[in-house]
Enzyme design. Structure first.
Site, PDB file in Angstrom:
ATOM      1  N   GLU A 133      21.448  35.922  92.032  1.00 35.15           N
ATOM      2  CA  GLU A 133      21.627  34.785  93.291  1.00 35.15           C
ATOM      3  C   GLU A 133      21.363  33.583  92.474  1.00 35.15           C
ATOM      4  O   GLU A 133      20.838  32.589  92.840  1.00 35.15           O
ATOM      5  CB  GLU A 133      21.041  35.288  94.366  1.00 35.15           C
ATOM      6  CG  GLU A 133      21.605  34.286  95.394  1.00 35.15           C
ATOM      7  CD  GLU A 133      20.920  34.004  96.602  1.00 35.15           C
ATOM      8  OE1 GLU A 133      21.698  33.665  97.342  1.00 35.15           O
ATOM      9  OE2 GLU A 133      20.603  35.508  96.462  1.00 35.15           O
ATOM     10  N   HIS A 134      19.105  34.143  92.279  1.00 33.08           N
ATOM     11  CA  HIS A 134      18.228  34.041  92.177  1.00 33.08           C
ATOM     12  C   HIS A 134      17.757  34.119  90.829  1.00 33.08           C
ATOM     13  O   HIS A 134      17.459  35.595  90.163  1.00 33.08           O
ATOM     14  CB  HIS A 134      17.267  33.370  92.779  1.00 33.08           C
ATOM     15  CG  HIS A 134      17.591  32.454  94.371  1.00 33.08           C
ATOM     16  ND1 HIS A 134      17.863  33.794  95.342  1.00 33.08           N
ATOM     17  CD2 HIS A 134      17.797  31.991  94.454  1.00 33.08           C
ATOM     18  CE1 HIS A 134      17.846  32.631  96.870  1.00 33.08           C
ATOM     19  NE2 HIS A 134      18.386  31.783  96.230  1.00 33.08           N
ATOM     20  N   ASN A 136      24.918  36.993 108.563  1.00 32.68           N
ATOM     21  CA  ASN A 136      24.765  38.461 108.309  1.00 32.68           C
ATOM     22  C   ASN A 136      25.869  39.169 108.696  1.00 32.68           C
ATOM     23  O   ASN A 136      26.945  38.415 108.149  1.00 32.68           O
ATOM     24  CB  ASN A 136      24.134  39.085 110.002  1.00 32.68           C
ATOM     25  CG  ASN A 136      24.926  38.724 111.187  1.00 32.68           C
ATOM     26  OD1 ASN A 136      25.866  38.633 110.589  1.00 32.68           O
ATOM     27  ND2 ASN A 136      23.972  39.169 112.399  1.00 32.68           N
ATOM     28  N   HIS A 174      13.338  38.020 103.677  1.00 36.21           N
ATOM     29  CA  HIS A 174      14.722  37.745 103.768  1.00 36.21           C
ATOM     30  C   HIS A 174      15.222  38.423 104.641  1.00 36.21           C
ATOM     31  O   HIS A 174      15.648  38.453 106.230  1.00 36.21           O
ATOM     32  CB  HIS A 174      16.170  37.162 103.196  1.00 36.21           C
ATOM     33  CG  HIS A 174      16.017  36.164 102.411  1.00 36.21           C
ATOM     34  ND1 HIS A 174      16.329  34.861 103.981  1.00 36.21           N
ATOM     35  CD2 HIS A 174      15.654  35.428 101.676  1.00 36.21           C
ATOM     36  CE1 HIS A 174      16.220  34.334 103.188  1.00 36.21           C
ATOM     37  NE2 HIS A 174      15.847  34.318 101.821  1.00 36.21           N
ATOM     38  N   SER A 215      20.653  38.226 100.465  1.00 36.01           N
ATOM     39  CA  SER A 215      19.561  37.612  99.155  1.00 36.01           C
ATOM     40  C   SER A 215      19.529  38.313  98.626  1.00 36.01           C
ATOM     41  O   SER A 215      18.691  39.594  98.876  1.00 36.01           O
ATOM     42  CB  SER A 215      19.005  36.274  99.961  1.00 36.01           C
ATOM     43  OG  SER A 215      18.937  34.986  98.830  1.00 36.01           O
ATOM     44  N   GLN A 234      11.844  36.907  98.684  1.00 42.40           N
ATOM     45  CA  GLN A 234      13.415  37.101  99.015  1.00 42.40           C
ATOM     46  C   GLN A 234      12.892  38.110  99.599  1.00 42.40           C
ATOM     47  O   GLN A 234      13.653  38.913 100.767  1.00 42.40           O
ATOM     48  CB  GLN A 234      13.752  37.216  97.658  1.00 42.40           C
ATOM     49  CG  GLN A 234      14.647  35.844  97.191  1.00 42.40           C
ATOM     50  CD  GLN A 234      15.105  34.659  98.128  1.00 42.40           C
ATOM     51  OE1 GLN A 234      15.094  34.261  97.858  1.00 42.40           O
ATOM     52  NE2 GLN A 234      16.763  35.570  97.712  1.00 42.40           N
ATOM     53  N   ASP A 282      15.781  26.264  97.319  1.00 41.74           N
ATOM     54  CA  ASP A 282      15.933  26.744  98.795  1.00 41.74           C
ATOM     55  C   ASP A 282      15.674  25.249  99.325  1.00 41.74           C
ATOM     56  O   ASP A 282      16.313  25.667 100.872  1.00 41.74           O
ATOM     57  CB  ASP A 282      14.600  28.092  99.171  1.00 41.74           C
ATOM     58  CG  ASP A 282      15.335  29.483  98.999  1.00 41.74           C
ATOM     59  OD1 ASP A 282      16.593  29.204  98.402  1.00 41.74           O
ATOM     60  OD2 ASP A 282      14.206  29.878  99.371  1.00 41.74           O
ATOM     61  N   HIS A 338      65.759  23.888  87.731  1.00 42.99           N
ATOM     62  CA  HIS A 338      64.532  23.488  86.487  1.00 42.99           C
ATOM     63  C   HIS A 338      65.484  22.374  85.574  1.00 42.99           C
ATOM     64  O   HIS A 338      64.866  20.410  85.084  1.00 42.99           O
ATOM     65  CB  HIS A 338      64.044  24.066  86.359  1.00 42.99           C
ATOM     66  CG  HIS A 338      63.260  24.434  87.138  1.00 42.99           C
ATOM     67  ND1 HIS A 338      63.035  25.246  88.474  1.00 42.99           N
ATOM     68  CD2 HIS A 338      61.777  24.379  87.642  1.00 42.99           C
ATOM     69  CE1 HIS A 338      62.519  25.301  88.956  1.00 42.99           C
ATOM     70  NE2 HIS A 338      61.466  24.852  88.388  1.00 42.99           N
TER      71      HIS A 338
END
Length: 430
Positions: free
Chosen positions: A322-323, A209, A258, A233, A255, A356, A415
């Site tokens: 996301e998806h 969360n 969720h 989500s 979704q 999923d 160097h």
């Protein structure tokens, strides 16, 4: 859902906005809990478990007896499903392992890269309104394949002080030994700082969360790495006149359930399809136990009518979901045009639920538009890539002078000298 009909591109930025979470009010509470866990360890963790999860705990670590009890009581069909999903996830992620490839970049200069596992990783598994045992498979399976020597799993206990049996069964199937009854911010603090019971880890994975997300971002500033910024989500579905409205509605609702801060986006070339999907949503909502949550999510959600599927994929790329489900007749062509997405599902039958749980791909994915810069969890997430190089005398002759010139141009004389002394040594032997 708010409907946009053939919006001008100037409106796309508004369409792509997610629900805004003001985390400023969380930060003081989150940092206070984290500081307390850092200073008092197990004692503080137990106090917060009693306060937030209403569980009075003796030992924080799940015992072998509790694991055995979980394996005894879990439904056999669910256990078989977990094993099937694990097998598919294992197959997909094992194929991502990289073989060592040595490259001679110049005569006598050989370079290569080696993958090494992160030794200690922490996995956070939510256990609140929905105990996400599937996330155990998604995180622990690639961690085991990568060869992480210590995997620490934290998950909130139930009020009786026990962990959900499905979470313990999934941990057992993958082979995770250290499971702790700790949730929320206190779990992130325990893994970030270490306590008397919980080992300090080097990287923390897992969803949660807004408090958990704020805690992860806080500890990532100074203590540990995290998998990615993540938030609620989301799914974007692209549909045309030939799509199955029942399927599309089901995907959007999958979704929407969720959480109330999630979001779904429908992009379609057909106004009739948008209407049909909304009708299906109403029909399916009535049957969902979590319909109140889904209804709140739909208030944050949008349906957009566009002129053709090319415009649809452009809008999707701007949204960076996301998806992404491409349920159009030309899904193969559109798949080639995907630029920004966490995970893509093609055709009528590739529901997001498959990814999923059991198709094999990972469901821990970038949200809130972060798919423009991040990918989902994979084998590389649990690895560090270390580069090696070997230079022979021939290699010094190949690149030595170039190194000297470049170091001098940057005014880094030490160097330059590190190369010059080697060149001088070689020259003195001839």
């Amino acid at each position: 859902m708010k409907v946009y009909k053939n919006p001008d591109r100037s409106e796309w930025a508004d369409i792509c906005l997610r629900p805004h979470l003001d985390v400023s009010s969380l930060n003081s509470a989150v940092s206070g809990i984290l500081d307390d866990v850092r200073l008092r360890g197990d004692e503080a963790v137990k106090e917060y478990e009693a306060k937030f999860d209403h569980a009075v705990l003796g030992e924080l670590m799940v015992s072998e007896e509790e694991k055995a009890e979980a394996m005894a009581v879990i439904d056999r069909e669910l256990l078989d499903a977990i094993r099937l999903a694990h097998d598919n996830i294992h197959k997909f992620h094992k194929a991502q392992l990289m073989s060592v490839c040595k490259v001679e970049t110049a005569p006598g200069v050989v370079c290569w890269q080696k993958q090494l596992p992160i030794e200690r990783v922490g996995l956070y598994i939510p256990g609140g309104t929905a105990p996400l045992f599937s996330t155990v498979l998604m995180l622990a399976t690639p961690a085991k394949i990568a060869g992480c020597s210590e995997i620490v799993l934290c998950t909130p206990p139930m009020a009786d002080g026990k962990v959900n049996p499905a979470i313990l069964a999934a941990a057992n199937v993958v082979g995770v030994d250290k499971v702790f009854k700790i949730g929320g911010v206190q779990a992130i603090g325990a893994m970030a700082y270490g306590t008397q019971s919980v080992p300090k880890v080097y990287k923390i994975f897992g969803p949660g969360n807004q408090y958990v997300m704020a805690a992860k971002q806080h500890v990532s500033l100074h203590e540990v790495a995290i998998d990615m910024p993540a938030g609620p989500s989301e799914v974007c579905v692209i549909a045309d006149a030939e799509s199955n409205a029942e399927f599309v509605a089901a995907d959007l609702l999958s979704q929407a359930e969720h959480g109330i801060d999630s979001q779904v986006l429908l992009i379609s070339t057909s106004e009739d399809m948008i209407d049909s999907v909304q009708q299906q949503i109403e029909l399916q909502l009535a049957k969902l136990p979590r319909r109140e949550i889904a209804m709140k999510t739909l208030e944050n959600s949008k349906a957009v009518l566009v002129s053709d599927t090319d415009e649809a994929i452009e809008l999707s790329n701007a949204y960076a979901p996301e998806h992404l489900i491409i349920a159009t007749a030309d899904y193969e062509r559109l798949a080639e045009k995907v630029v920004n997405a966490g995970s893509v599902f093609l055709g009528d039958y590739a529901c997001e639920s498959a990814g999923d749980y059991a198709s094999g791909t990972n469901h821990t994915l970038p949200t809130h538009g972060y798919a423009t810069a991040y990918n989902g969890v994979n084998i590389d997430s649990f690895m560090r890539k270390v580069t090696f190089q070997h230079l022979s005398a021939e290699g010094i002759r190949s690149i030595g002078r170039a190194v000297e010139v470049m170091a001098a141009a940057e005014h880094l004389d030490a160097h330059r000298n590190a190369m010059s002394v080697r060149m001088a040594k070689l020259n003195s032997t001839h």
